[in-house]
Design an enzyme around this catalytic site. Structure first.
Site, PDB file in Angstrom:
ATOM      1  N   SER A 136     -11.688 -34.633  -6.281  1.00 54.54           N
ATOM      2  CA  SER A 136     -10.701 -33.863  -7.040  1.00 54.54           C
ATOM      3  C   SER A 136     -11.231 -32.486  -7.379  1.00 54.54           C
ATOM      4  O   SER A 136     -10.484 -31.508  -7.402  1.00 54.54           O
ATOM      5  CB  SER A 136     -10.282 -34.616  -8.303  1.00 54.54           C
ATOM      6  OG  SER A 136     -11.392 -34.906  -9.124  1.00 54.54           O
ATOM      7  N   GLU A 137     -12.547 -32.382  -7.671  1.00 50.62           N
ATOM      8  CA  GLU A 137     -13.186 -31.082  -7.872  1.00 50.62           C
ATOM      9  C   GLU A 137     -14.626 -31.081  -7.383  1.00 50.62           C
ATOM     10  O   GLU A 137     -15.299 -32.112  -7.407  1.00 50.62           O
ATOM     11  CB  GLU A 137     -13.171 -30.657  -9.349  1.00 50.62           C
ATOM     12  CG  GLU A 137     -11.846 -30.139  -9.861  1.00 50.62           C
ATOM     13  CD  GLU A 137     -11.060 -31.201 -10.588  1.00 50.62           C
ATOM     14  OE1 GLU A 137      -9.869 -30.976 -10.859  1.00 50.62           O
ATOM     15  OE2 GLU A 137     -11.641 -32.275 -10.871  1.00 50.62           O
ATOM     16  N   THR A 138     -15.056 -29.907  -6.953  1.00 51.56           N
ATOM     17  CA  THR A 138     -16.450 -29.609  -6.633  1.00 51.56           C
ATOM     18  C   THR A 138     -16.811 -28.348  -7.401  1.00 51.56           C
ATOM     19  O   THR A 138     -16.008 -27.404  -7.463  1.00 51.56           O
ATOM     20  CB  THR A 138     -16.634 -29.372  -5.127  1.00 51.56           C
ATOM     21  OG1 THR A 138     -16.294 -30.567  -4.418  1.00 51.56           O
ATOM     22  CG2 THR A 138     -18.072 -28.970  -4.797  1.00 51.56           C
ATOM     23  N   HIS A 185     -13.625 -32.689 -16.495  1.00 54.77           N
ATOM     24  CA  HIS A 185     -14.751 -33.482 -16.008  1.00 54.77           C
ATOM     25  C   HIS A 185     -15.730 -32.629 -15.200  1.00 54.77           C
ATOM     26  O   HIS A 185     -16.946 -32.862 -15.251  1.00 54.77           O
ATOM     27  CB  HIS A 185     -14.259 -34.751 -15.266  1.00 54.77           C
ATOM     28  CG  HIS A 185     -14.214 -34.696 -13.783  1.00 54.77           C
ATOM     29  ND1 HIS A 185     -13.155 -34.159 -13.088  1.00 54.77           N
ATOM     30  CD2 HIS A 185     -15.093 -35.152 -12.852  1.00 54.77           C
ATOM     31  CE1 HIS A 185     -13.388 -34.279 -11.789  1.00 54.77           C
ATOM     32  NE2 HIS A 185     -14.549 -34.873 -11.618  1.00 54.77           N
TER      33      HIS A 185
END
Length: 281
Positions: free
Chosen positions: A46-48, A77
């Protein structure tokens, strides 16, 4: 060719491998925007995030946050996970708390016993959703609009529009109709019933994100919980301290700690490293 430290961490995890994974690339000052976007698309999380030297006075480090499709000015997060990595690799804050620089400005964090918490940034858009917006959300969630107790913009960067349902069971029963979702980003919350649901948490949360191809449900979402907390506590719908659970339908055990302290609302959870190595760029 560059070889940079790479970690994958588990954020908001109530048990091992039950939180929201985050990929973190360290020392990414020479990585281009296009390379960051490509790496985030490749990790398919979902994110990096990419850790860089700070550019603003008072910041301990700078973070850039990418989804597989775009860069975000803030996300929860990734904020906690990046702080964990920065500290685990020897970062020492200038003051008693950590200060992260990101797209929305400076975000303050605190740590205690393996947990991190960030002070919720101000919402960029707030206020009650219109009837038309509520109708669109109800259609996307595949429910009757009358099932929505209240709807509010809680956008602190990603674009969240949040709705409150009657109870936890209603939240868990949701089955979105992705064919009509579009670009909506919707957070859903419902209170736990102490008799039927127990005392481990006070709210159940789910996060749904539309996209050009196929929408998805996010396992555990710090930015959404931050906006929800500001709304729910501010409107008297939630106490000044509570626990939110998220990811239940996805077989996750997300545990988000919420606490109001003065004018600040803190969003916290545990973070643990699961993978550590080197990424070649």
């Amino acid at each position: 060719m560059m070889e940079l430290t790479f970690l994958q961490v588990d954020v908001f995890a109530g048990a091992a491998f039950k939180g929201n994974p985050l990929a973190v690339v360290v020392g990414a000052d020479d990585v281009s925007d296009a390379q960051m976007a490509q790496i985030a698309n490749w990790t398919n999380l979902s994110e990096t995030t990419f850790l860089l030297k700070p550019s603003r006075v008072g910041a301990d480090y700078r973070v850039r946050i990418f989804t597989p499709e775009r860069e975000l000015p803030f996300a929860g997060h990734p904020t906690l996970g990046s702080a964990h990595v920065w500290r685990a690799l020897g970062g020492v804050p200038q003051g008693k708390m950590l200060v992260q620089e990101c797209g929305v400005g400076l975000v303050t964090l605190k740590e205690q016993d393996g947990s991190f918490a960030f002070a919720a940034p101000p919402c960029q858009r707030t206020g009650a959703a219109s009837d038309a917006e509520g109708a669109r959300v109800a259609k996307a969630l595949n429910i009757d609009q009358r099932d929505i107790v209240a709807a509010q913009w809680t956008d602190n960067g990603p674009g969240w529009l949040s709705v409150l349902l009657q109870d936890r069971a209603s939240v868990l029963a949701l089955r979105p109709d992705w064919s009509v979702w579009g670009d909506l980003k919707v957070g859903v919350a419902g209170p736990w019933d102490p008799v039927h649901d127990g005392m481990d948490a006070q709210f159940e949360v789910r996060a749904f994100v539309g996209s050009a191809e196929q929408g998805y449900e996010d396992p555990v979402t710090g930015s959404l919980n931050a906006g929800l907390a500001q709304w729910l506590i501010g409107s008297g719908r939630a106490p000044s301290q509570y626990v939110a659970r998220q990811g239940t339908v996805l077989n996750r055990l997300g545990c988000v700690m919420v606490e109001q302290n003065g004018d600040d609302i803190w969003i916290g959870g545990k973070v643990e490293t699961r993978i550590q190595g080197v990424v070649t760029i």
